[in-house]
Scaffold this active site. Structure first.
Site, short mmCIF file in Angstrom:
data_model
loop_
_atom_site.label_atom_id
_atom_site.label_comp_id
_atom_site.label_asym_id
_atom_site.label_seq_id
_atom_site.Cartn_x
_atom_site.Cartn_y
_atom_site.Cartn_z
N ASP A 179 -6.49 -2.77 3.89
CA ASP A 179 -5.51 -3.59 3.21
C ASP A 179 -5.61 -4.98 3.98
O ASP A 179 -4.63 -5.77 3.61
CB ASP A 179 -4.21 -2.98 3.63
CG ASP A 179 -3.69 -1.72 3.20
OD1 ASP A 179 -4.20 -1.45 2.10
OD2 ASP A 179 -3.35 -0.98 4.04
N ASP A 198 1.03 -0.98 0.14
CA ASP A 198 -0.02 -0.02 0.00
C ASP A 198 0.81 1.21 -0.10
O ASP A 198 2.22 1.22 0.17
CB ASP A 198 -0.89 0.10 1.25
CG ASP A 198 -2.01 1.10 1.40
OD1 ASP A 198 -2.26 1.66 0.07
OD2 ASP A 198 -2.16 1.66 2.24
N GLY A 240 -5.08 3.47 -3.49
CA GLY A 240 -6.29 4.20 -3.66
C GLY A 240 -6.36 5.70 -4.36
O GLY A 240 -7.35 6.06 -4.77
N ASP A 278 -1.36 -1.12 6.16
CA ASP A 278 -1.35 -0.47 7.54
C ASP A 278 -2.69 -0.31 7.89
O ASP A 278 -2.95 -0.03 8.92
CB ASP A 278 -0.63 0.99 7.56
CG ASP A 278 -1.15 1.85 6.75
OD1 ASP A 278 -1.22 3.11 7.29
OD2 ASP A 278 -1.76 1.73 5.69
N PHE A 303 -18.87 7.57 4.69
CA PHE A 303 -17.92 7.17 3.74
C PHE A 303 -17.97 5.80 3.50
O PHE A 303 -18.22 4.79 4.45
CB PHE A 303 -16.71 7.62 4.20
CG PHE A 303 -15.43 7.34 2.98
CD1 PHE A 303 -15.22 8.19 1.80
CD2 PHE A 303 -14.92 6.16 3.35
CE1 PHE A 303 -14.42 7.54 0.93
CE2 PHE A 303 -13.89 5.82 2.27
CZ PHE A 303 -13.75 6.47 1.28
N GLU A 363 -8.99 13.93 7.61
CA GLU A 363 -9.89 14.91 8.02
C GLU A 363 -9.33 15.63 9.29
O GLU A 363 -9.64 16.98 9.46
CB GLU A 363 -10.82 13.83 8.59
CG GLU A 363 -12.02 13.14 7.75
CD GLU A 363 -13.02 12.73 8.29
OE1 GLU A 363 -13.10 12.09 9.56
OE2 GLU A 363 -14.13 12.48 7.60
#
Length: 994
Positions: free
Chosen positions: A642, A225, A524, A638, A389, A348
């Site tokens: 994942d 990742d 992503g 992490d 989300f 955020e």
């Protein structure tokens, strides 16, 4: 945190409750009261109002949750024990098996075939021998009447089973016990390694499973990742785009990068929101050259943008004093020090902190109210709904009611999910700015809003209520409602936060590449951000030809693009290639063109997959796993997104980062930083594989040595199933006499210095593809075992065959003496063979190696020298003492041991001299040796000699040398640079200060 007070509500059955429905209804009312608090004051209110309350994941308090910002909480336990949904739907995680374990099972089947073959051969030869009448019933072994009349088939089966029992020790049952001990005890070394300890976070490496230790030395593909794995996951707000204007943050103020749309000052325009908010400047003669209406509109856009940032989130705040915060004009230097935000997403948290520095400070929320301070003025927004989300929508939204009574929908998410929903705002300009941010390696989010009328909100509220209270297909209905709500948005702008790379990530990726490991980055993030980070971390080189498989709309278009990429790779076969794939194109490629896609990926040095969903990451790994080559895969991540790929890969490694511990808990190994991966693979993985590979081969070898003389002995006893060894020796051979040397070897062996392994990643290639457990190596150890067994047996036969009176008093050696002689030579030989395989000697190795031989002699003396009263029969009484009292026996023992090991030693010497491997070359280098300069005026250590960077090498040499001429030539013949194709020459370097 203030002390937490818990209040438990217990519901008792009363005698008045005759109706089960009534009891359940009261319980349901109580649950609603506990979950909804002040909404319903009395039970009568609940009874009079026919209402339905949606219960979802947000209503659950999960195990391990921490209670903050409140003094007490009311709750009720529902569905506990084995009736919970988790327990009812529990599925055990599939067991991962290493390549060594699979090879070990294959070898076991081969030896099982050998066992059956030996038993069948012995049984057939027994009946062939007994075909002659004189051997069928010799005078000393007459058959009974029952034996003569018994079925020949039953006798054949009985004899076959008897031979199986006699030879069964060729199957090393204790191998599995020793392997499990080695794996369990060896796993502690990872946790004890200080080089894998991260001091800042006080985290050491963790081993969640010890079954895959050796698999760390067989990795061929690494899937990683990006965020939190290659990067720190510490987000810092850098830039933003508001209403089509780009801004950078500087000391808590926003500074525009270029002229505003109506500015007359051109490139010299540099302003901040603090000036925009100062209404005394908003005159027709202002230096902005804009009208008052435009200035007010601009302020409203900025104000709405940062209010959206401060309200559209799930951030929590610590319970601290907030008075006086946010009183400054659009900035507050006190905010970061007085407020402490907690968020599940670092993005955020960074955005809310940035808004606080600018001057719009999120103070906190209480029940359904969110409080924001703007210029010292407290504003309360009523939080009506949160649209959570999810990875499919890739955005989140909130519906709030402003103090003025207006209702707003604020949404934020990836540009690919927000921009298509927008009908207003500077869409194209913002899109350009987002691409520019991504090219800098920044993470981007788009912010949009929609003002709702009363009628629209009532419709939305009704739809949400119906979807959230649906008993069937709730997720699908919620997704449809979310799509209905999040439309017709007005774009406010975009944010850009920076996530810096972790320490030594480029060096680690380069080392993995030198070790022959292909690295795939699965993220992503959007295309431009992912490519920029890949370039900065060394995953993509600047000289690499970057191929793209993106924005594919159909299967035919995807297939044609793959064919073009394959042709380009064939034409440019000398150039290294890198491949970039997005999630949409990957779905099309995996649908019907897996083989073509795999052919392209196999010829690329690096692959980057962007805009990927968590499930797609697992699918990619699955695709590589089932490819014809069956490579060993490793996944690093992490976060919770994942977990799927970590569980899918052969080896899963979790990074103990800032996105919780889901990845670390579901992984096989957990480390604090990506840079620790190099030592985990190159050192621990290398050692573990060599140790267990030797352990497996050695176990089969010593059991062949053990049982083959038993098989050969049957030719001399008419296949009567007479055992060659005493039953005690049969039992203790694998348990006591030969167990500890190989166990200690498998725990402590270091055939190469760890620093050399880490500095020379190319040595990792010597153990790839399970080479130490190949059929060729397996056959060598097996043949070696058979040859040693033949020497044991026939050497003893040669000694005792002609003259069995080897004692000074003329007494003869008997059957048990012969077997003890073979057993003694065997114990010494297999133990010394283990000593020859050992490169790293400690006092423990010396103790168990030579102690095992001494223990065998001491035990045999006591076992055969004393008449033990609890033993019914003692065939070995005085046998061992009698054997060692013969000088001929001592000479035979030494001669047979030397003969067995001499050929093996000669083979090792010739192999090292004529065809040395890179590992054997590296073994020639002493750990503390240093490479001296030609003029013997300066030197540098071998660790520095293996430095991958020539520039760093020169700096270190110059830094340590005295002012003189330095000359040194490294060539391809140097053991350290066997695989390095560059020749480095330092010549005629003069400096007044080295």
């Amino acid at each position: 945190m203030s002390p937490t007070r818990s209040r438990f509500v217990q519901i008792h059955r009363s005698d008045d409750d005759n109706s089960t429905i009534g009891r359940n209804f009261k319980l349901f009312l109580l649950v609603l009261y506990l979950l909804n608090g002040e909404k319903f004051k009395h039970q009568e209110d609940l009874c009079s109002k026919k209402c339905t309350i949606p219960l979802g994941p947000e209503s659950l308090l999960l195990r391990g949750a921490r209670l903050k910002n409140t003094k007490e909480i009311f709750g009720v336990a529902v569905y506990t024990g084995m009736e919970t949904k988790m327990a009812l739907n529990y599925k055990s995680k599939s067991q991962k098996r290493s390549a060594v374990e699979k090879s070990m099972n294959t070898f076991l089947i081969i030896y099982l075939i050998i066992l059956i073959a030996e038993a069948i051969i012995s049984t057939i030869l027994k009946y062939s021998w007994q075909a002659e009448e004189k051997w069928d019933e010799p005078w000393y072994n007459q058959k009974t009447e029952h034996q003569r009349n018994s079925s020949k088939i039953l006798r054949f089966i009985s004899d076959f089973l008897a031979f199986l029992v006699l030879y069964n020790f060729i199957i090393p049952i204790s191998l599995y016990v020793t392997v499990e001990m080695q794996k369990f005890l060896g796993s502690f070394f990872i946790g004890w390694d200080l080089d894998l300890y991260h001091e800042e976070s006080d985290q050491k490496a963790q081993v969640n499973t010890s079954d895959l230790n050796e698999e760390l030395g067989q990795v061929e593909y690494v899937f990683t990742d990006k965020t939190g794995t290659l990067t720190e996951n510490e987000m810092q707000f850098r830039e933003c785009s508001i209403n089509g204007i780009k801004y950078q943050e500087s000391n808590g103020r926003l500074v525009s990068e270029g002229p505003t749309p109506d500015s007359s000052e051109g490139p010299f325009y540099r302003n901040s929101l603090s000036h925009l908010n100062n209404l005394s400047h908003l005159t027709t003669s202002s230096s902005f050259g804009t009208s008052l209406e435009n200035e007010i509109e601009l302020i409203k856009k900025h104000d709405l943008f940062f209010k959206a940032v401060s309200l559209c989130h799930t951030v929590q705040i610590s319970n601290v004093q907030t008075d006086g915060i946010g009183d400054g004009p659009w900035q507050s230097s006190l905010a970061p020090s007085q407020l402490e935000y907690y968020a599940s997403s670092p993005d955020e948290k960074a955005l809310v902190e940035a808004a606080a520095r600018i001057g719009i400070v999120f103070i906190g929320n209480s029940e359904d109210t969110m409080e924001v301070k703007t210029l010292g003025k407290l504003e309360r927004y009523k939080l009506l709904h949160v649209l959570e989300f999810d990875s499919d929508r890739r955005r989140m939204s909130v519906i709030v009611q402003a103090p003025s009574g207006e209702k707003f929908l604020f949404a934020k998410g990836a540009e690919s999910s927000v921009l298509p929903k927008c009908i207003g705002g500077e869409i194209e300009t913002t899109r350009i700015h987002v691409d520019e941010f991504a090219l800098k390696g920044l993470r981007t989010l788009c912010i949009a809003y929609r003002q709702l009328t009363s009628k629209e909100y009532e419709d939305i509220d009704r739809r949400l209520f119906e979807a959230r209270t649906a008993l069937q297909q709730r997720e699908e209905k919620l997704a449809d409602v979310f799509q209905f709500i999040e439309k017709d948005l007005v774009l406010l702008g975009a944010t850009a936060v920076e996530d810096r790379l972790q320490d030594k990530v480029p060096e680690t990726i380069e080392a993995l590449r030198m070790a022959g490991i292909k690295v795939w980055v699965l993220t992503g993030d959007k295309h431009e951000t992912a490519v920029s980070v890949s370039l900065s971390c060394g995953h993509f080189h600047r000289t690499m030809n970057i191929l793209e498989l993106t924005n594919q709309k159909s299967d035919s278009e995807c297939a044609e693009q793959l064919r073009q990429l394959a042709r380009r790779i064939e034409e440019d076969h000398v150039i290294q290639h890198g491949l970039v794939v997005d999630g949409t194109s990957l779905s099309l490629a995996l649908r019907e063109h897996e083989k073509l896609f795999m052919d392209v990926c196999r010829n690329c040095s690096a692959v980057l997959c962007c805009r990927m969903a968590p499930l797609q990451k697992a699918k990619v790994i699955r695709l590589i796993k089932i490819s014809p080559e069956k490579p060993i895969t490793l996944a690093v991540g992490d976060g919770a997104n994942d977990v799927s790929m970590i569980q899918e890969a052969h080896v899963g490694i979790g990074i103990m980062g800032k996105e919780g511990r889901q990845a670390a808990r579901n992984s096989d190994y957990a480390i604090a930083r990506f840079k620790f991966l190099s030592k985990l693979l190159f050192v621990h993985g290398h050692f573990y594989y060599i140790r267990i590979a030797t352990l497996v081969q050695y176990f089969f070898y010593k059991n062949v040595c053990f049982i083959t003389p038993q098989f050969l002995y049957q030719f001399y006893c008419l296949f009567s199933q007479q055992t060659l060894y005493d039953s005690v020796y049969l039992t203790l051979y694998n348990i006591c006499f030969t167990s500890l040397p190989i166990l200690v070897y498998s725990l402590l062996e270091q055939h190469i210095d760890p620093h050399i392994l880490q500095n020379k990643p190319t040595l990792y290639r010597d153990i790839s593809k399970n080479r130490q457990l190949s059929i060729k190596t397996f056959l060598y150890w097996t043949i070696l075992g058979f040859s040693h067994a033949f020497i044991f047996f026939f050497g003893s036969c040669f000694l005792m065959g002609k003259d069995i009176s080897l004692l000074g008093n003329g007494q003869m050696f008997g059957n048990w003496t012969f077997g003890t002689l073979v057993f003694t030579v065997m114990v010494i030989t297999v133990t010394v063979k283990m000593a020859l395989e050992t490169h790293f000697w400690t006092w423990i190795n010396h103790f168990v190696t030579w102690g095992s031989i001494i223990f065998y002699f001491v035990f045999s003396f006591f076992y055969g020298g004393i008449l033990w009263p609890f033993l019914g029969s003692q065939n070995m009484y005085f046998v061992f003492i009698q054997l060692l009292s013969s000088g001929s026996a001592w000479f035979a023992i030494i001669l047979m041991v030397v003969t067995c090991l001499f050929l093996d030693i000669v083979k090792k010497v010739f192999d090292r001299q004529l065809h040395p491997t890179n590992t054997e070359k590296a073994q020639l280098i002493k750990t503390n040796s240093s490479v001296k300069c030609l003029d013997s005026m300066c030197c540098f250590s071998e660790g520095e000699a293996t430095c991958a960077s020539v520039g760093r090498m020169l700096e270190r040499v110059i830094g340590r040398c005295s002012p003189t001429h330095v000359s040194r030539l490294w060539s391809a013949s140097d053991p350290f640079y066997t695989n390095d194709r560059s020749i480095l020459t330092l010549s005629t370097m003069e400096s007044s200060t080295c």
